[in-house]
Every structure is written in structure tokens, then in C-alpha cells.
Design an enzyme around this catalytic site. Structure first.
Site, mmCIF file in Angstrom:
data_model
loop_
_atom_site.group_PDB
_atom_site.id
_atom_site.type_symbol
_atom_site.label_atom_id
_atom_site.label_comp_id
_atom_site.label_asym_id
_atom_site.label_seq_id
_atom_site.Cartn_x
_atom_site.Cartn_y
_atom_site.Cartn_z
ATOM 1 N N GLY A 260 0.829 -1.207 0.000
ATOM 2 C CA GLY A 260 0.000 0.000 0.000
ATOM 3 C C GLY A 260 0.860 1.253 0.000
ATOM 4 C CG ASN B 211 -4.447 4.052 9.525
ATOM 5 O OD1 ASN B 211 -4.732 5.132 9.011
ATOM 6 N ND2 ASN B 211 -3.367 3.884 10.233
ATOM 7 C CG HIS C 102 -0.227 -6.611 4.746
ATOM 8 N ND1 HIS C 102 -0.159 -6.310 6.086
ATOM 9 C CD2 HIS C 102 0.103 -5.472 4.097
ATOM 10 C CE1 HIS C 102 0.212 -5.044 6.239
ATOM 11 N NE2 HIS C 102 0.386 -4.529 5.051
ATOM 12 C CB CYS D 85 -0.328 -0.677 10.510
ATOM 13 S SG CYS D 85 -1.079 0.870 10.133
HETATM 14 N N1 PLP Z 1 -2.622 3.189 4.146
HETATM 15 C C1 PLP Z 1 -3.363 2.794 5.188
HETATM 16 C C2 PLP Z 1 -4.645 3.476 5.472
HETATM 17 C C3 PLP Z 1 -2.945 1.738 6.005
HETATM 18 O O1 PLP Z 1 -3.672 1.361 7.040
HETATM 19 C C4 PLP Z 1 -1.728 1.105 5.687
HETATM 20 C C5 PLP Z 1 -1.290 0.020 6.569
HETATM 21 O O2 PLP Z 1 -0.328 -0.036 7.205
HETATM 22 C C6 PLP Z 1 -0.986 1.550 4.573
HETATM 23 C C7 PLP Z 1 -1.469 2.588 3.829
HETATM 24 C C8 PLP Z 1 0.319 0.937 4.182
HETATM 25 O O3 PLP Z 1 0.105 -0.318 3.575
HETATM 26 P P1 PLP Z 1 1.314 -1.368 3.473
HETATM 27 O O4 PLP Z 1 1.512 -1.912 4.851
HETATM 28 O O5 PLP Z 1 0.831 -2.410 2.513
HETATM 29 O O6 PLP Z 1 2.486 -0.635 2.976
#
Ligand code: PLP
Length: 385
Positions: free
Chosen positions: A70, A150, A202, A327
């Protein structure tokens, strides 16, 4: 016992997905750019996954770019569009509560001479459409607003925001980070005025290390990775074929019974909120009922100094949750989202996020509520007043 309530950080890979990923890794392991049969075999997996995602979002398979996550999707959207469209203007709009993947890409663009407006949100975490419209300038080229937050699960009015942008600046691009929304909502970018949309494998029971970006055909975008020119030059690098196949399979699974699954998640969320609210000194953050995403509940606790202490106490009982937005990093810090909604200062470090998946059960939530009911009085005694 293991109760995993941290599905916004990452999810368990679905068995069907793991099976396909394993098959691709061990059997159909060719490079889709190779001209022989093994290459063709791999290419078929990539094609099938693109078709699945395209069918779900009612877009064209050629409008999808596979990325590593992401974060890369968000970076490609912001940096790629800003660089490709800078002749038309150098103003970008985003919000104060974006994921660091957007926020830090915007900060990088500021260093490159772009102007960025970071819009505030209301007490539920929602961007006000009129305020957004008011921020659109003659030189605005891009806006990026996340679909679902998130940390607190607020759903942004993305369709209205995209319409407001395009009404004032027809050619400006609207990007949404749908990493927490994809799989939970029917999202049709072309009907909703969304020009670019990021997703991540994921978060929907696919493996880590795979993401995708929808780029409406006709959108000018520059690559941010340079190399062999794969994916029409937009994303060089050998395709992560097993991850791509896994993402396609996970997306198909997520949308097979999406309405039913979402209804069940909303029921779980309501049950959890009702249970937690009976514990004295708890506050639920974000939007109420269905204005919030079905899988995220943010709770602040009076009389707790550091939520990490509660997190580890729950962990001792096999219950996994997150403090702030784990995250992004494992370093505890003050959450911009919680600050953005005007949360009481004392609660900024006293907040836990509980996030659910299709595998979450009501019994698990009841166990978590009982654990909190037992733990809170103990930890509250040690809090400085
Ligand atoms: N954007 C949002 C809203 C997220 O919750 C996340 C998660 O960590 C990301 C982007 C980043 O995604 P990734 O972990 O696949 O890089």
C-alpha cells in the site's frame, strides 16, 4: 488461546490464498516477461488477478498496476502524479489524518517545491466537504483523502470530495488510499470520480509484499521505479507473481460474500462497543454506527497513562491489539489522527485500537471485554494523577 484483534495492522493469510501462493511459488514460478511456456503460465496468473480486481471495481485490467505494498501505491500515486502534472500547477490537498505513506510522500513533495494543504477533520475524523472545496485553488493538481481511517475507522465522503474537486478543477486528480476500505465496501472508482486508488494485499488475507494502484486511463503519471519497463513502464521490477495471484484470490474471497460479512462485522462491532461502553471511563473514538468502518474500534481509557501497558497485559492473556497506529511503526508516538479529532490530551496515550476480520468471533470479543474489565482497575491504581 490466541485472540487476534489487530487486523488493521495485518491479517492472517486465508488458506485458499496460501494454497494458490504455494502453487505459484513452487510450480508456476516463471517470470511473466519470459517468452517461453513457464513465462506464459506466470503471465496468466497476473492477468487473472488483474481481471478479478478490475471486475470487482468495474474498471479495466489495464488500469491496474501491481506494487509491493500500500505504501508504494500511495507513493506512486502522489509523487508520480505530482511530477507528471507539475506544469498544470504545484498545489496538493490532503488531510491531517492520512497514513504516513501519504503524509510523508506529501512532505517529500513539499521539499521538491510543491505546496501542500493539510485539511483538519471534525471530531468524528471526517473531512468537511465545504472546507475541502474551499481549499481547491487554480493551481491544484491533486487531492489525496483516505477512504477509511486506519486508527479510528472514519469513512470519508470520498465521492462528494472527488465531485467538489472536479467541479472546480476538472483536470485535477483525486486519489484515495483505500487500504482499509477495500474488501469492506463496493468501490467503483470511475463512477465515484476517483482517478487513483491504493490497495494492499496483507489487509485482506493475502500475503505481505503485494499491493495495487488503480490509475484511470488517461491519467498522466510518472514512474518512481526505473528499470526493465514492466507494467507499461509504470512499475519496473519483476512481477511478484505469487503475491499478485494471492491478492487476486483474496479479493475474490473478500467480495464473494461481502455484504453478509460486512453485516456480521457491524454486528460484532456494535456488540463490542456496547460491552466496552459498560466499563466505566471508556470512550469510543470516531464515527458512530455505520459512519464508521465495520472492522475498527478505537477506545480511550480514563486513568491510564500509557496504553502500551494495557496492550502488553492483554498480550499476556493471548489477546493482540494495537496502541495508536502500530501498522506504521513500533515506536509509540502521539497519533495525528487522535490529535486531529481533538481528543483530550490525557487520552492521547491511553488509546487502544481493536480491529476485526471475518475470522473474529463474538466469544473472542467477550473474552477481550472481560479481560479489560479485570485489568483496568489494577492499572488505573498505578496511574499518576
Ligand atoms: N494506508 C493505510 C490506510 C494503512 O492502514 C496502511 C497500513 O499499514 C498503509 C497505507 C500501508 O500499507 P502497506 O503496509 O501495505 O504498505
Amino acid at each position: 488461546m490466541e485472540i487476534y484483534l489487530d487486523n488493521s495492522a495485518t491479517t492472517r493469510v486465508a488458506p485458499e490464498v496460501a494454497k494458490l501462493v504455494h502453487h505459484v511459488m513452487c510450480e508456476d514460478y516463471g517470470n511473466p516477461s519470459s517468452m517461453h511456456r513457464k513465462g506464459l503460465e506466470a503471465e496468466r496468473h497476473v492477468k487473472r488477478a488483474a481481471e478479478t480486481l478490475a471486475e470487482i471495481m468495474k474498471v479495466k485490467p489495464a488500469e491496474l498496476v501491481f506494487t509491493s505494498c500500500g505504501t508504494e501505491s500511495d507513493n506512486l500515486a502522489l509523487i508520480g502524479c505530482a511530477l507528471a502534472n507539475q506544469r498544470a500547477g504545484r498545489h496538493i490537498i490532503t488531510t491531517q489524518i492520512e497514513h504516513p505513506a501519504v503524509k510523508n510522500a506529501a512532505a517529500y513533495l513539499e521539499e521538491q517545491g510543491f505546496r501542500v494543504t493539510y485539511l483538519p477533520v471534525d471530531e468524528t475524523g471526517s473531512v468537511r466537504v465545504e472546507e475541502f472545496a474551499g481549499a481547491v485553488c487554480d493551481d491544484t493538481i491533486l487531492a489525496s483523502v483516505m477512504y477509511v481511517n486506519n486508527e479510528i475507522g472514519t469513512v470519508q465522503p470520498v465521492e462528494a470530495l472527488a465531485a467538489a474537486l472536479h467541479e472546480k478543477r476538472q483536470d485535477a486528480l483525486f486519489h484515495t488510499d483505500a487500504v482499509q476500505a477495500f474488501g469492506k465496501y463496493r468501490i467503483y472508482p470511475s463512477r465515484m470520480g476517483i482517478d487513483l486508488l491504493s490497495i494492499s494485499g496483507h489487509k485482506i488475507h493475502a500475503p505481505k509484499g503485494i499491493g495495487a494502484l488503480y490509475v484511470r486511463s488517461g491519467v498522466k503519471i510518472r514512474p518512481i521505479l526505473f528499470g526493465g519497463g514492466q507494467q507499461n513502464g509504470l512499475r519496473s521490477g519483476t512481477h511478484n507473481v505469487s503475491g499478485i495471484a494471492g491478492l487476486g484470490e483474496a479479493a475474490a474471497l473478500a467480495y464473494r460474500n461481502m455484504e453478509e460479512d460486512t453485516k456480521r462485522l457491524y454486528a460484532l462491532r456494535a456488540h463490542f462497543i456496547a460491552g466496552i461502553s459498560q466499563i466505566e471511563g471508556t470512550h469510543i473514538n470516531g464515527a458512530p454506527k455505520e459512519a464508521g468502518a465495520p472492522h475498527i474500534v478505537s477506545v480511550s481509557f480514563d486513568g491510564i497513562d500509557r496504553a502500551e501497558v494495557l496492550l502488553h497485559a492483554l498480550e499476556e492473556r493471548g489477546i493482540y491489539v494495537s496502541a495508536g497506529s502500530a501498522c506504521a511503526s513500533n515506536k509509540p508516538g502521539i497519533s495525528a489522527t487522535l490529535k486531529g479529532i481533538g481528543l483530550d490530551k490525557k487520552l492521547l496515550t491511553a488509546t487502544l485500537r481493536f480491529s476485526f476480520s471475518v475470522y473474529t468471533t463474538q466469544e473472542e470479543l467477550d473474552t477481550a471485554i472481560s479481560a479489560l474489565r479485570e485489568l483496568l482497575p489494577f492499572y488505573r491504581r498505578f496511574t499518576r494523577r
